[in-house]
Design an enzyme around this catalytic site. Structure first.
Site, PDB file in Angstrom:
ATOM      1  N   HIS A 201      15.266  45.165  58.273  1.00 49.27           N
ATOM      2  CA  HIS A 201      14.683  44.085  57.574  1.00 49.27           C
ATOM      3  C   HIS A 201      14.025  44.592  56.305  1.00 49.27           C
ATOM      4  CE1 HIS A 201      12.126  40.695  57.200  1.00 49.27           C
ATOM      5  NE2 HIS A 201      12.886  39.993  58.076  1.00 49.27           N
TER       6      HIS A 201
ATOM      7  N   ASP B  75      10.186  48.788  64.714  1.00 54.20           N
ATOM      8  CA  ASP B  75      10.232  47.593  64.451  1.00 54.20           C
ATOM      9  C   ASP B  75      10.733  46.846  65.721  1.00 54.20           C
ATOM     10  OD1 ASP B  75      10.722  45.024  63.675  1.00 54.20           O
ATOM     11  OD2 ASP B  75      11.554  45.343  61.691  1.00 54.20           O
TER      12      ASP B  75
ATOM     13  N   GLN C 277      12.891  41.982  67.176  1.00 50.89           N
ATOM     14  CA  GLN C 277      13.997  41.323  67.732  1.00 50.89           C
ATOM     15  C   GLN C 277      14.139  42.016  69.108  1.00 50.89           C
ATOM     16  OE1 GLN C 277      15.772  38.803  66.807  1.00 50.89           O
ATOM     17  NE2 GLN C 277      14.746  38.639  64.796  1.00 50.89           N
TER      18      GLN C 277
ATOM     19  N   LYS D  84       8.608  35.402  68.273  1.00 48.45           N
ATOM     20  CA  LYS D  84      10.001  35.875  68.709  1.00 48.45           C
ATOM     21  C   LYS D  84      10.272  35.690  70.137  1.00 48.45           C
ATOM     22  CE  LYS D  84      11.063  37.548  64.278  1.00 48.45           C
ATOM     23  NZ  LYS D  84      12.034  36.938  63.396  1.00 48.45           N
TER      24      LYS D  84
ATOM     25  N   CYS E  45      16.934  38.457  54.964  1.00 49.01           N
ATOM     26  CA  CYS E  45      16.186  39.654  54.465  1.00 49.01           C
ATOM     27  C   CYS E  45      16.611  41.079  54.912  1.00 49.01           C
ATOM     28  CB  CYS E  45      14.830  39.411  55.319  1.00 49.01           C
ATOM     29  SG  CYS E  45      13.812  38.033  54.874  1.00 49.01           S
TER      30      CYS E  45
END
Length: 408
Positions: free
Chosen positions: A125, A202, A205, A228, A366
């Site tokens: 991202h 990261d 998700q 999320k 993104c």
């Protein structure tokens, strides 16, 4: 479809699913962008403002003490969610982007110098690309990129070749927001540590689909966003190993992150507060606990299994559409389905589906470098959550057939 979950009851927990869009009941397939919020999360937010709205850590009156207790209870809840060793290693942020920037601007500025190397991947991202580019431009570090194959999987042999004695940080996405690929992060971390590098994951998700255990992973930093995971927007966390956080300078100056201030010198607060300057997003932090409680009540393994069945069903069904090509077919995936249809622009697909009450995401998500890797400008992305159903996927497939008839 077999599941232990009561999907009808779960759908009742999410008021927004009763909304009508263009005369049709909402079908919400944009969960990778943000999940909807159950009633108990909405009630937690309004309950804070209605019953104990006060600033935290600074007052001795009843409301301030109640707000502080609820705020810190969420920190402990998030510690358990990540299996972090201590609550002091859980830093409240505004989201994953903020957490990554915190590491780049504190750890990066303090410990990375000219010629040092930072490794990211092709599927990152922008939030895990731009902060490192900014750092490299500022201090002369070198940015390296792990390539991927046609299925959307990291080429691990190439990753090993990128690791050198100059590699100081590896920062990669746990799960791709565009492809749904689950990356082999334990292997990535182990190889990075063997080369003497630290690792940031990261987890934006991954956190809603996978069990997260930072001690088992042995990552040095882990960033995620609560919106999320059925929680509020504008609120996230950064986990960092204590010895690293202790060595990092503060990110912002102001109230709360200090012990003592004079015009000659300021003494900074201890963890986690030295990274939490100013009045925080109290209501949303308080509500975050309720989002995690809701997920635990359902059981993340059961959620993941059900979402995976939705993805498999949708993956088979979309192949009925002539000219449709799925982008990202990794062996290990979460409930994300990205695709293109020959001769039809992704934005047109999204507009026509919206007219039928179906919300999907279109564009580059993104991840422009990833789009360039596949030589496309963007995709249509359908992403599924626990409140979605097979019937909704059938409506989605009908909608795509209509798009194909109109524009194909």
């Amino acid at each position: 479809m077999s599941t232990s979950l009561n999907i009808a009851a779960i759908r009742h927990d999410f008021p927004i699913l009763n909304e009508m869009v263009n005369g049709k009941q909402l079908v919400y397939f944009d969960n990778a962008a943000t999940t909807q919020k159950p009633r108990l999360v909405l009630d937690a937010i309004s309950g804070y403002y209605e019953h104990y709205n006060a600033n935290i850590h600074r007052g001795i009156h009843h409301l301030a003490e109640k707000a502080t207790s609820a705020f810190e209870l969420s920190r402990k809840r998030l510690q358990a969610f990540l299996n972090a060793p201590s609550p002091e290693e859980v830093i409240f942020t505004y989201g994953t982007t903020d957490g990554i920037n915190l590491v780049a601007q504190t750890y990066g500025r303090r410990f990375l110098k000219e010629g040092d190397e930072v490794i990211i991947s092709t599927m990152e991202h922008h939030s895990n690309i731009v902060p490192w580019q900014m750092l490299c431009e500022e201090n002369g570090c070198i940015l390296k990129v792990i390539p991927i194959n046609e299925e959307g999987e990291l080429l691990m042999d190439e990753y090993e070749k990128l690791l050198t004695e100059r590699t100081k940080l590896v920062s990669v996405v746990h799960v791709s927001n565009t492809l749904g690929t689950i990356n082999p992060v334990k292997e990535i971390i182990s190889k990075a540590h063997a080369a003497g590098a630290k690792v940031l994951l990261d987890g934006a998700q991954a956190s809603s689909h996978l069990g997260i255990d930072v001690q088992d992973l042995d990552c040095d930093f882990y960033a995620l966003s609560l919106h999320k995971i059925y929680g509020p927007t504008g609120m996230g966390i950064l986990f960092g190993k204590r010895e690293l956080l202790d060595a990092m300078p503060p990110y912002r100056g102001g109230g709360e992150m200090i012990k003592e201030v004079t015009f000659e010198k300021t003494t900074y607060n201890e963890l986690p507060y030295k990274f939490e300057a100013g009045t925080p997003n109290i209501a949303d932090v308080v509500a975050a606990k309720y989002a995690l409680d809701y997920v635990d009540q359902l059981g993340k393994p059961a959620i993941a299994a059900y979402e995976n069945e939705l993805r498999k069903y949708a993956t088979e069904a979309v192949q009925e559409i002539g000219g449709l090509r799925i982008v990202g077919q990794a062996k290990e995936k979460v409930s994300v389905l990205s695709f293109v249809i020959d001769g039809i622009h992704h934005q047109d697909i999204g507009v026509l589906l919206d007219q039928q009450g179906i919300a999907v995401r279109t564009g580059h998500h993104c991840t422009q470098p990833l789009m360039n890797r596949f030589n496309i400008t963007g995709t249509t992305r359908a992403s599924f959550a626990v409140y979605n159903t097979i019937d909704e996927i059938d409506l989605f497939i009908q909608g795509l057939h209509k798009v194909k008839r109109m524009l194909g």
